[in-house]
Design an enzyme around this catalytic site. Sequence first.
Site, PDB file in Angstrom:
ATOM      1  N   GLY A 191       6.997  42.696  56.280  1.00 33.12           N
ATOM      2  CA  GLY A 191       8.236  42.515  56.149  1.00 33.12           C
ATOM      3  C   GLY A 191       9.045  42.095  57.362  1.00 33.12           C
TER       4      GLY A 191
ATOM      5  N   CYS B 228       9.588  17.242  37.644  1.00 31.19           N
ATOM      6  CA  CYS B 228      10.508  17.111  36.523  1.00 31.19           C
ATOM      7  C   CYS B 228      10.894  18.518  36.311  1.00 31.19           C
ATOM      8  CB  CYS B 228       9.676  16.671  35.387  1.00 31.19           C
ATOM      9  SG  CYS B 228       9.220  14.727  35.563  1.00 31.19           S
ATOM     10  N   GLU B 229      11.917  19.069  37.141  1.00 29.82           N
ATOM     11  CA  GLU B 229      12.544  20.445  36.902  1.00 29.82           C
ATOM     12  C   GLU B 229      13.783  20.268  37.679  1.00 29.82           C
ATOM     13  OE1 GLU B 229      11.431  23.680  35.740  1.00 29.82           O
ATOM     14  OE2 GLU B 229       9.454  23.069  35.176  1.00 29.82           O
TER      15      GLU B 229
ATOM     16  N   TYR C 146      13.617  31.894  45.413  1.00 24.12           N
ATOM     17  CA  TYR C 146      14.442  32.992  46.132  1.00 24.12           C
ATOM     18  C   TYR C 146      15.704  32.379  46.659  1.00 24.12           C
ATOM     19  CZ  TYR C 146       9.450  34.331  46.649  1.00 24.12           C
ATOM     20  OH  TYR C 146       8.099  34.821  46.414  1.00 24.12           O
TER      21      TYR C 146
ATOM     22  N   ARG D 235       9.836  28.354  47.892  1.00 19.58           N
ATOM     23  CA  ARG D 235      11.097  29.388  48.114  1.00 19.58           C
ATOM     24  C   ARG D 235      12.312  29.054  47.688  1.00 19.58           C
ATOM     25  NH1 ARG D 235      11.504  31.370  52.393  1.00 19.58           N
ATOM     26  NH2 ARG D 235      11.482  33.464  51.878  1.00 19.58           N
TER      27      ARG D 235
ATOM     28  N   GLU E  36       1.473  45.298  59.054  1.00 19.43           N
ATOM     29  CA  GLU E  36       0.954  44.355  58.083  1.00 19.43           C
ATOM     30  C   GLU E  36       1.673  42.998  57.940  1.00 19.43           C
ATOM     31  OE1 GLU E  36       1.115  46.468  54.308  1.00 19.43           O
ATOM     32  OE2 GLU E  36      -0.755  47.425  54.733  1.00 19.43           O
ATOM     33  N   PRO E  37       2.181  42.332  59.088  1.00 27.93           N
ATOM     34  CA  PRO E  37       2.953  41.260  59.406  1.00 27.93           C
ATOM     35  C   PRO E  37       2.346  40.169  58.598  1.00 27.93           C
ATOM     36  CG  PRO E  37       1.961  41.555  61.348  1.00 27.93           C
ATOM     37  CD  PRO E  37       1.428  42.662  60.420  1.00 27.93           C
ATOM     38  N   GLY E  38       3.176  39.342  57.835  1.00 25.11           N
ATOM     39  CA  GLY E  38       2.670  38.157  57.152  1.00 25.11           C
ATOM     40  C   GLY E  38       3.434  36.818  58.043  1.00 25.11           C
TER      41      GLY E  38
HETATM   42  N1  LLP Z   1       2.184  44.238  53.164  1.00 26.08           N
HETATM   43  C1  LLP Z   1       2.597  44.386  51.803  1.00 26.08           C
HETATM   44  C2  LLP Z   1       1.923  45.631  51.057  1.00 26.08           C
HETATM   45  C3  LLP Z   1       3.084  43.232  50.943  1.00 26.08           C
HETATM   46  O1  LLP Z   1       3.233  43.460  49.815  1.00 26.08           O
HETATM   47  C4  LLP Z   1       3.510  42.182  52.029  1.00 26.08           C
HETATM   48  C5  LLP Z   1       4.094  41.018  51.199  1.00 26.08           C
HETATM   49  C6  LLP Z   1       3.304  42.137  53.173  1.00 26.08           C
HETATM   50  C7  LLP Z   1       2.642  43.202  53.786  1.00 26.08           C
HETATM   51  C8  LLP Z   1       3.668  41.076  54.199  1.00 26.08           C
HETATM   52  O2  LLP Z   1       5.140  40.807  54.061  1.00 26.08           O
HETATM   53  P1  LLP Z   1       5.716  39.582  55.051  1.00 26.08           P
HETATM   54  O3  LLP Z   1       5.281  40.364  56.488  1.00 26.08           O
HETATM   55  O4  LLP Z   1       4.974  38.391  55.011  1.00 26.08           O
HETATM   56  O5  LLP Z   1       7.015  39.692  54.643  1.00 26.08           O
HETATM   57  N2  LLP Z   1       6.647  35.115  48.646  1.00 26.08           N
HETATM   58  C9  LLP Z   1       7.891  35.868  49.377  1.00 26.08           C
HETATM   59  C10 LLP Z   1       7.241  37.133  50.001  1.00 26.08           C
HETATM   60  C11 LLP Z   1       6.387  38.000  49.168  1.00 26.08           C
HETATM   61  C12 LLP Z   1       5.871  39.227  49.919  1.00 26.08           C
HETATM   62  C13 LLP Z   1       4.979  39.873  49.139  1.00 26.08           C
HETATM   63  N3  LLP Z   1       4.312  40.907  49.788  1.00 26.08           N
HETATM   64  C14 LLP Z   1       8.696  34.904  50.200  1.00 26.08           C
HETATM   65  O6  LLP Z   1       8.146  33.637  50.242  1.00 26.08           O
HETATM   66  O7  LLP Z   1       9.386  35.310  50.717  1.00 26.08           O
END
Ligand code: LLP
Length: 436
Positions: A259, A364-365, A337, A333, A294-296
């Site tokens: 997050g 078409c939205e 969001y 996104r 857990e960075p994404g």
């Molecule tokens: N760990 C868990 C348990 C999660 O559910 C998530 C994201 C992450 C790590 C990674 O989160 P991050 O670091 O990427 O923020 N589609 C949305 C984000 C949904 C994230 C869901 N879970 C967007 O485009 O902002």
Amino acid sequence: MRAGSGKIRGPVTNDRPFPGSGSSAFRLRDGELWCEGIPVRELAARHGTPLHVYSATEILTRVRELRAAFGEAARICYAVKANPNLAILRLLAAEGVGFDVVSGGELARDAAAGVATSGVVFAGVAKSAAEIGAALDAGILAFNVESEHELPLLAAAARARGVVARLAVRVNPDLPVDTHRHTRTGGKDDKFGLDFGAAARVVAAVAREAALELVGFHVHLGSQVREPEPYLRAFTAVMAFFDALEPRPALRYYDLGGGFGIDYGDGRGRLDVARLAAALVPAITARGLVPILEPGRYLVADAGLLLTRVLGTKERPSHAFVLVDAAMTELIRPALYQASHGIVPVQDPERRPEGVWDVVGPVCESGDFLGKARALPRLAQGELLAVLATGAYGAAMASSYNSRPRAAEILVSGTTAQLVRRRERVEDLWAEELNP
Ligand code: LLP
């Protein structure tokens, strides 16, 4: 592809970070956008648009930044959902990064990428018995258990295999975070995690089951969090809960979730990971625990951009539209969001804006837009635009709605650009459909 092969580029006379980009891998050189050592115009000419372009160097820079902040002992488990391209998984695995998966499909991607599954944590609010079995067979580091019904499934699968399943309890501490409603996961109205009462029941049940071993606690409050405080409050709440447990189990990890917020251009900046780590890591290690993160988005968002071409413009008395060839199918996104991504011309991006434009795709939205009310210069047909910070949850959330083949993806490292996903062919779209 080796960029520039066959032609000699003149010396770059003017080189600085590309305006609006959160990554120094994107440069403004001689008046146009480069990704590392390649003008993105060349990538678009060769691979077409819409096109996702990623900088390998930026991804690695982010990993090293987190390592420097959180220390070598911390385990970084990249949230595969942010960008599951196999090339990115391999790039990260080579840096010693593990993975956070939320489905059997993501776990299978790790295996397909050839990366070690021993560094995988498996979250997910409703794991199936098949997914649990596959993860046990893959020897993952730990399950993050977040629903009580999972426990008997996990115990049965472990017993059947004669193994002990390691698990962390995902706690939902009911702590608010300042982010979009759809990316909040740690409140009492959210489906994720276990409240403290349920968590206590799970801890007690694990103690009674020889096939299960509790290794830690996990919290993920939500995404795009820009302040350290929620992470600190969560840790404090979970440790207070832990201290009250009778008997107190032995733990190994504290998984603080992902997050970590980035700067999409609203001026609030990104999460100060050094400040977060300075406050949290000593508290975690003082408990004899190893931090898992857990960075994404933090690792891949700024490392990517979406190239799109202007198909035309349309002006109404009240509204002006730039019609481009990318859409909500490549980046959902904004529609989902109300997210805002920088949209910048690839050539001469700093020329004077002429008017305020909605940048919209062909789908078409009416919800199909990439940006609203953007001050942009008058754009020519065929001109390239870059949509910024699309490396996370861009390609990952793509669809083929309106029968649009999914875009190609390119990974750039220095002057090398690799095609890491070919553009879907239109016939791929109905390849699984039957005509009985
Ligand atoms: N760990 C868990 C348990 C999660 O559910 C998530 C994201 C992450 C790590 C990674 O989160 P991050 O670091 O990427 O923020 N589609 C949305 C984000 C949904 C994230 C869901 N879970 C967007 O485009 O902002």
